[in-house]
Design an enzyme around this catalytic site. Structure first.
Site, PDB file in Angstrom:
ATOM      1  N   SER A 151      17.456   1.961 -66.549  1.00  0.00           N
ATOM      2  CA  SER A 151      18.313   3.090 -66.175  1.00  0.00           C
ATOM      3  C   SER A 151      19.756   2.653 -66.035  1.00  0.00           C
ATOM      4  O   SER A 151      20.646   3.492 -66.044  1.00  0.00           O
ATOM      5  CB  SER A 151      17.916   3.637 -64.806  1.00  0.00           C
ATOM      6  N   HIS A 203      15.609   5.289 -73.012  1.00  0.00           N
ATOM      7  CA  HIS A 203      15.656   5.707 -71.611  1.00  0.00           C
ATOM      8  C   HIS A 203      15.032   7.082 -71.408  1.00  0.00           C
ATOM      9  O   HIS A 203      15.659   8.107 -71.655  1.00  0.00           O
ATOM     10  CB  HIS A 203      17.113   5.701 -71.115  1.00  0.00           C
ATOM     11  N   GLU A 212      17.491   9.017 -73.800  1.00  0.00           N
ATOM     12  CA  GLU A 212      18.770   8.440 -74.219  1.00  0.00           C
ATOM     13  C   GLU A 212      18.472   7.209 -75.082  1.00  0.00           C
ATOM     14  O   GLU A 212      17.792   6.286 -74.630  1.00  0.00           O
ATOM     15  CB  GLU A 212      19.607   8.044 -72.997  1.00  0.00           C
ATOM     16  N   ASN A 228      23.481   9.712 -66.060  1.00  0.00           N
ATOM     17  CA  ASN A 228      23.824   9.177 -64.741  1.00  0.00           C
ATOM     18  C   ASN A 228      25.324   9.088 -64.527  1.00  0.00           C
ATOM     19  O   ASN A 228      25.799   9.104 -63.398  1.00  0.00           O
ATOM     20  CB  ASN A 228      23.165   7.812 -64.515  1.00  0.00           C
TER      21      ASN A 228
END
Ligand code: NAD
Length: 504
Positions: A123, A144, A156, A194
């Site tokens: 992550s 991801h 991702e 994120n």
């Protein structure tokens, strides 16, 4: 299509939350999946738990027995890495530790063939750094998935400096063939989601710290006006403040303390107090049995103005005029005057926020009776509206604006006179961050919208939403926030400035 053929074998390392989910996705797509974990018994336990949850789906009629049996039959516990020799794609989902992941990659490379692509579900770790000591660093791709992997659509596909574009494409096409929504990204702090989601939490934290609104009100406005599935405070409680604070700090540090990503002292305080959210029983909300949920600030019923005069044309006005009429208000429309689009309510001016406080705007324009309202995702459907009143206003400004939105069928949250209210300032910062990520080649414009709608369930991608609100309006909100706070945090991104200059 460079997707991995269905008859190719996939390897998954780590049978924790993410690993078993990824294995399930690959097996559902028809691949045989080799699964290994360092912890004895972990693979069998994970497969048994998956079997139970699939049984539940079969019982509810949501999955056939055949399909369930097929998925489980294709999951093959592996005893040693040598079993991964046959794999053309291996995805690791082990502990988030650079040293341990590098050691695993070194071991895997002694076993797998030259054409095997290796995906990492990290992550937060740099793909470039993870590949540094690999024999064939071009084969490492960030793969991801989001939690829960079988449910969340976004994947991702992250390329580091050494990633071979062909390997990234295999990962991308394979994820698409598995029914996922993949997005290419480059290895930068927070990748896409994120990073681009930071303002969703940061602006809420700031509003709480400044006592502009309480968590329940912020959440209600973000849901019922902004159209988000969850408000930022309840979402932070769900993620865990320790986890969210750590991600914020990681992005902040990785960008050399760019004030745009600065964490909030309130997060630090909550973590230090052990108020981590749902998992500790207390965060912004109390999760103890029988605890009462706080109510959002909602104005009582107010007396209708004699009439509402809409000056100007916009889709927002069309929707609001329709709702106000249906609510029994006498509505008149006329062209915009010097002061731009305004709704006049018996001498009170009601306008959408432009990022100034109502008090500042009243000062700038000389109008005392001024109320600002927030940006809604859909003015035809919004169930709540946030408003802020200029300090100079006397008497009835708040109640007339309240009555107007109540006539439109909305609940009204009167908040302190915060610049950019709640949704507008958050949206402006989300759009700005997305544009910056695109400017820096982290993700494409289409990709960032896919990422935010499929990865964190935003009701609209930041690009599409920014365009709907108007990029010049987004820029105005940011510039006014920057002026108000005097902080670099709200600086408009280079891309936004350029797009606005081109449009206006
Ligand atoms: P987890 O703790 O549930 O599972 C990790 C598993 O890996 C454990 O079963 C552990 O025994 C095993 N393991 C640890 N070291 C190992 C090694 N050297 N070799 C083989 N197995 C080993 O963790 P998780 O939540 O599934 O996370 C796994 C990865 O996915 C991490 O990189 C994490 O950052 C990432 N991730 C997690 C989430 C999430 O929400 N949990 C979401 C996206 C990505």
């Amino acid at each position: 299509m460079a997707a991995l053929a269905r008859d190719r074998v996939v390897g998954v390392v780590g049978a924790g939350t993410m690993g078993i989910g990824i294995a399930q996705v690959a097996a559902t797509a028809g691949h045989r999946v080799k699964l290994i974990d360092a912890r004895a018994g972990a693979v069998d336990a994970a497969i048994a738990a998956l079997g139970k949850s699939l049984d539940g789906l079969v019982t509810k009629g949501k999955m056939t027995q055949d399909k369930r049996d097929g998925i489980l039959a294709r999951l093959e516990p592996a005893d040693a890495y040598v079993d991964f020799e046959v794999c053309d794609l291996v995805v690791e989902a082990i502990v988030e530790d650079m040293g341990i992941k590098r050691a695993l990659l070194a071991e895997l490379e002694t076993v797998v063939g030259d054409s095997c692509v290796i995906g990492t579900n990290t992550s937060s770790l740099s793909i470039s750094a993870m590949a540094k000591e690999m024999r064939a660093p071009g084969r490492l791709v960030g793969f991801h998935f989001f939690n829960p992997a079988p449910v969340m659509q976004l994947v991702e596909i992250v390329s580091g400096l050494a990633t071979d574009p062909a390997a990234a494409q295999i990962a991308f096409d394979t994820a698409a063939a598995w029914g996922k929504a993949p997005v290419h990204a480059t290895s930068t702090p927070g990748f896409v989601v994120n990073r681009c989601a930071r303002p969703f939490y940061a602006e809420a934290l700031r509003l709480i710290v400044e006592r502009a609104a309480d968590p329940a009100t912020i959440d209600a406005v973000m849901r019922e006006c902004g159209g988000f599935r969850m408000g930022p405070c309840e979402l932070m409680d769900l993620i865990g403040h320790d986890v969210n604070f750590a991600v914020t700090n990681a992005v902040y540090d990785a960008y050399f303390k760019d004030p745009r990503y600065a964490p909030s002292a309130l997060q630090a305080e909550m973590v230090a107090a052990g108020r981590l959210g749902r998992k500790s029983g207390r965060g912004f909300y109390d999760y103890a049995k029988g605890a009462k949920s706080p109510e959002p600030a909602t104005e009582p019923a107010a007396t209708l103005p004699k009439q509402a005069v809409f000056e100007g044309e916009s889709d927002m006005f069309d929707a609001l005029a329709e709702r106000a009429k249906a609510g029994g208000l006498s509505v008149h429309r006329r062209p915009a005057g010097d002061r731009g689009t305004t709704i006049l309510l018996d001498g009170v001016a009601l306008r959408p926020t432009d990022g100034r406080t109502a008090t500042q705007r009243a000062h700038d324009t000389g109008e005392r009776e001024l109320v600002l309202h927030d940006v809604a995702l859909d003015y035809a459907a919004a169930a709540r509206m946030a408003i802020a009143v200029a300090d100079q206003a006397r008497g009835e400004a708040a109640s007339l604006a309240t009555a107007f939105f109540q006539a439109c069928g909305m609940k009204v949250s009167l908040i302190d006179d915060a610049p950019g209210l709640i949704v507008a300032r958050t949206l402006a910062m989300l759009v700005n961050e997305a544009l910056d990520a695109v400017q820096q080649g982290v993700v494409s414009a289409e990709g960032v919208d896919v990422a935010m709608t499929k990865g964190v369930n935003y009701p609209k991608g930041p690009f599409a939403w920014g365009r709907a609100v108007g990029l010049p309006n987004i820029r105005a909100i940011l510039d006014n926030l920057a002026r108000h706070y005097g902080e670099d945090r709200y600086r408009a991104s280079s891309r936004l400035r350029r797009l606005v200059a081109r449009e206006t």
